[in-house]
Write a protein that holds these residues in place. Structure first.
Motif, PDB file in Angstrom:
ATOM      1  N   GLN A  60      15.056  -9.331  19.868  1.00 42.05           N
ATOM      2  CA  GLN A  60      14.013 -10.239  20.355  1.00 42.05           C
ATOM      3  C   GLN A  60      12.726 -10.044  19.568  1.00 42.05           C
ATOM      4  O   GLN A  60      12.057 -11.012  19.205  1.00 42.05           O
ATOM      5  CB  GLN A  60      13.764 -10.014  21.846  1.00 42.05           C
TER       6      GLN A  60
ATOM      7  N   GLN B 243      13.152 -11.641  16.223  1.00 47.54           N
ATOM      8  CA  GLN B 243      13.069 -13.101  16.340  1.00 47.54           C
ATOM      9  C   GLN B 243      11.623 -13.547  16.528  1.00 47.54           C
ATOM     10  O   GLN B 243      11.194 -14.565  15.973  1.00 47.54           O
ATOM     11  CB  GLN B 243      13.946 -13.606  17.501  1.00 47.54           C
ATOM     12  N   GLU B 244      10.866 -12.796  17.326  1.00 47.62           N
ATOM     13  CA  GLU B 244       9.447 -13.118  17.510  1.00 47.62           C
ATOM     14  C   GLU B 244       8.687 -13.002  16.197  1.00 47.62           C
ATOM     15  O   GLU B 244       7.849 -13.854  15.876  1.00 47.62           O
ATOM     16  CB  GLU B 244       8.833 -12.192  18.558  1.00 47.62           C
TER      17      GLU B 244
END
Length: 155
Positions: A5, A8-9
């Motif tokens: 995550q 991805q951020e």
């Protein structure tokens, strides 16, 4: 997985910065020819400032519309600064201002191109790292499942 995550951020942030920088570069690509043409015209007016006769010229009204005009010799020009603001300048001041603006715009264009290259490299690096972490996680889960199956079959 929190690590994926975060990756991805980071990719999303880099892509946003890339889009923003590309828009800035696009604006500069439009602005540089305008500044350059304005500078050429003001230099032309300066060159003919001492002529006794009016100067005949063609100028652009719109993208496809041109007009002819006779210009009397002038000492001052009016330049659009943006935000519906126009100021009068002596010809020499206008030339200095336009040269400075052109120089700054070209420097900003070079910086934007460099920033875009850096951002593209970062996006590629983050995408590769994201794939590696994902593959590592898949392998780790598979190994755990195999160990779990072996432990349950041995009992």
């Amino acid at each position: 997985m929190p690590t994926l995550q975060k990756f991805q951020e980071a990719i999303s942030k880099y892509k946003f910065m890339e889009m923003s920088t590309a828009q800035r570069r696009q604006g500069l690509e439009q602005k540089i020819p305008d500044i350059s043409n304005t500078l050429k015209m003001v230099e032309y007016l300066k060159k003919h400032k001492d002529d006794p006769e009016p100067v005949e010229t063609t100028f652009e009204l719109n993208d496809t519309l041109y007009a002819r005009a006779k210009l009397d010799p002038i000492e001052r020009v009016h330049l659009w600064l943006g935000a519906n603001v126009m100021l009068a300048y002596d010809i020499d001041e206008a030339i200095d201002l336009l040269r400075e603006k052109l120089s700054n715009a070209k420097a900003n264009m070079a910086a934007a191109n460099e920033d875009l290259g850096f951002l593209r490299d970062q996006i590629t690096t983050m995408e590769v790292n994201t794939a590696r972490v994902h593959n590592w996680d898949v392998k780790r889960r598979r190994d755990r499942q195999i160990q779990k199956n072996q432990a349950s079959s041995s009992t």
